[in-house]
Design a protein around this motif. Sequence first.
Motif, PDB file in Angstrom:
ATOM      1  N   GLN A 180     -25.063  18.539 -23.907  1.00  0.00           N
ATOM      2  CA  GLN A 180     -24.610  17.339 -24.624  1.00  0.00           C
ATOM      3  C   GLN A 180     -24.034  17.714 -25.987  1.00  0.00           C
ATOM      4  O   GLN A 180     -22.995  17.180 -26.413  1.00  0.00           O
ATOM      5  N   ALA A 181     -24.695  18.647 -26.673  1.00  0.00           N
ATOM      6  CA  ALA A 181     -24.211  19.084 -27.984  1.00  0.00           C
ATOM      7  C   ALA A 181     -22.881  19.813 -27.864  1.00  0.00           C
ATOM      8  O   ALA A 181     -21.956  19.609 -28.675  1.00  0.00           O
ATOM      9  N   SER A 182     -22.761  20.681 -26.859  1.00  0.00           N
ATOM     10  CA  SER A 182     -21.514  21.413 -26.663  1.00  0.00           C
ATOM     11  C   SER A 182     -20.371  20.473 -26.286  1.00  0.00           C
ATOM     12  O   SER A 182     -19.237  20.613 -26.771  1.00  0.00           O
ATOM     13  N   TYR A 183     -20.670  19.527 -25.411  1.00  0.00           N
ATOM     14  CA  TYR A 183     -19.646  18.571 -24.987  1.00  0.00           C
ATOM     15  C   TYR A 183     -19.136  17.766 -26.186  1.00  0.00           C
ATOM     16  O   TYR A 183     -17.928  17.531 -26.329  1.00  0.00           O
ATOM     17  N   ALA A 184     -20.075  17.378 -27.041  1.00  0.00           N
ATOM     18  CA  ALA A 184     -19.694  16.609 -28.231  1.00  0.00           C
ATOM     19  C   ALA A 184     -18.827  17.451 -29.168  1.00  0.00           C
ATOM     20  O   ALA A 184     -17.859  16.943 -29.761  1.00  0.00           O
ATOM     21  N   LEU A 185     -19.147  18.729 -29.321  1.00  0.00           N
ATOM     22  CA  LEU A 185     -18.342  19.610 -30.162  1.00  0.00           C
ATOM     23  C   LEU A 185     -16.902  19.698 -29.646  1.00  0.00           C
ATOM     24  O   LEU A 185     -15.940  19.621 -30.419  1.00  0.00           O
ATOM     25  N   LEU A 186     -16.761  19.883 -28.331  1.00  0.00           N
ATOM     26  CA  LEU A 186     -15.435  19.999 -27.746  1.00  0.00           C
ATOM     27  C   LEU A 186     -14.665  18.693 -27.861  1.00  0.00           C
ATOM     28  O   LEU A 186     -13.481  18.675 -28.224  1.00  0.00           O
ATOM     29  N   GLN A 187     -15.344  17.587 -27.559  1.00  0.00           N
ATOM     30  CA  GLN A 187     -14.680  16.288 -27.651  1.00  0.00           C
ATOM     31  C   GLN A 187     -14.181  16.014 -29.069  1.00  0.00           C
ATOM     32  O   GLN A 187     -13.126  15.400 -29.261  1.00  0.00           O
TER      33      GLN A 187
END
Length: 296
Positions: A262-269
């Motif tokens: 979830q944290a990685s996805y948020a960073l990319l988004q």
Amino acid sequence: MALTSSARSVAKLGAAALLMTALTGCQTARDAYEGATGWFTSGTDTRLARPDESPESIFGRAEALMNAGNHRAAAPLFDEVERLHPYSPYAKRAMIMSAFASFEAAEYDKAILAADRFVDFYPSDPETAYARYLVAQSYYERIVDVGRDQSVTEEAQTALEEVILRHPGTPYAREAQVQLDLVRDHLAGKEMEIGRFYLARGDYLASINRFRNVVENHQGSTHVPEALHRLVESYLRLGVVSEARSAAAVLGHNYPGSEWYQASYALLQGQGLSPEMGSGSWLRRIYRQVIEGEIL
């Protein structure tokens, strides 16, 4: 790192079997102890054993000390059996019992030396498995927290792998496998600690090397999800977008519901990106091996 109860049981059962084998057909330890203590409880002679004392008697006194919980005193008595009667049936057993007594007394360097000597002298003996197991346990018992030097942890890993490789199917190998998983997780934790340190001070190449080591060499570790997320962080800060997306892709396929994904996805988004495996990424091998089941 304290021994598990099963590991302690395996060590004690191995020692008990050795004692029973050595004493079969000979006078009991109690008789040996009572027959020898008189000379050693009086006078000024400080020798552990007389040159003319029988190996049965010395071994029996050492066993009596073991039974009384005095392992530190038992170990040198077992050594005396080998020194005074090197060709007796008791000498070989006394050598490995010295290792066990030293281990129980938390004198791990002495335990390792004695067990290694047994392996050197009797490489094909059935009890060599037990000797190697004692070496591994002597390192394992000294594993410290991840904030300190891990050289002993690495020694424990090597010794445990040796037990598993050379003695498959034994109780020692089964217990060693359990401990090896814990040791590897411990080493991965150390790599994570160092990697976070480098990441925090902006040394992204160094942090990537640490997190990559966890992902490549500690795939069964509990630290892998975080390591993949930290790779996303490090690569994004370096501007290596394709590798950041690749790390997130592996993380998403393996741990889709984790906080780290979830944290990685948020960073990319946040940068208008999404997870995607790059064809030229080193993570492609991990992706193919773990996700697609390919044997590499």
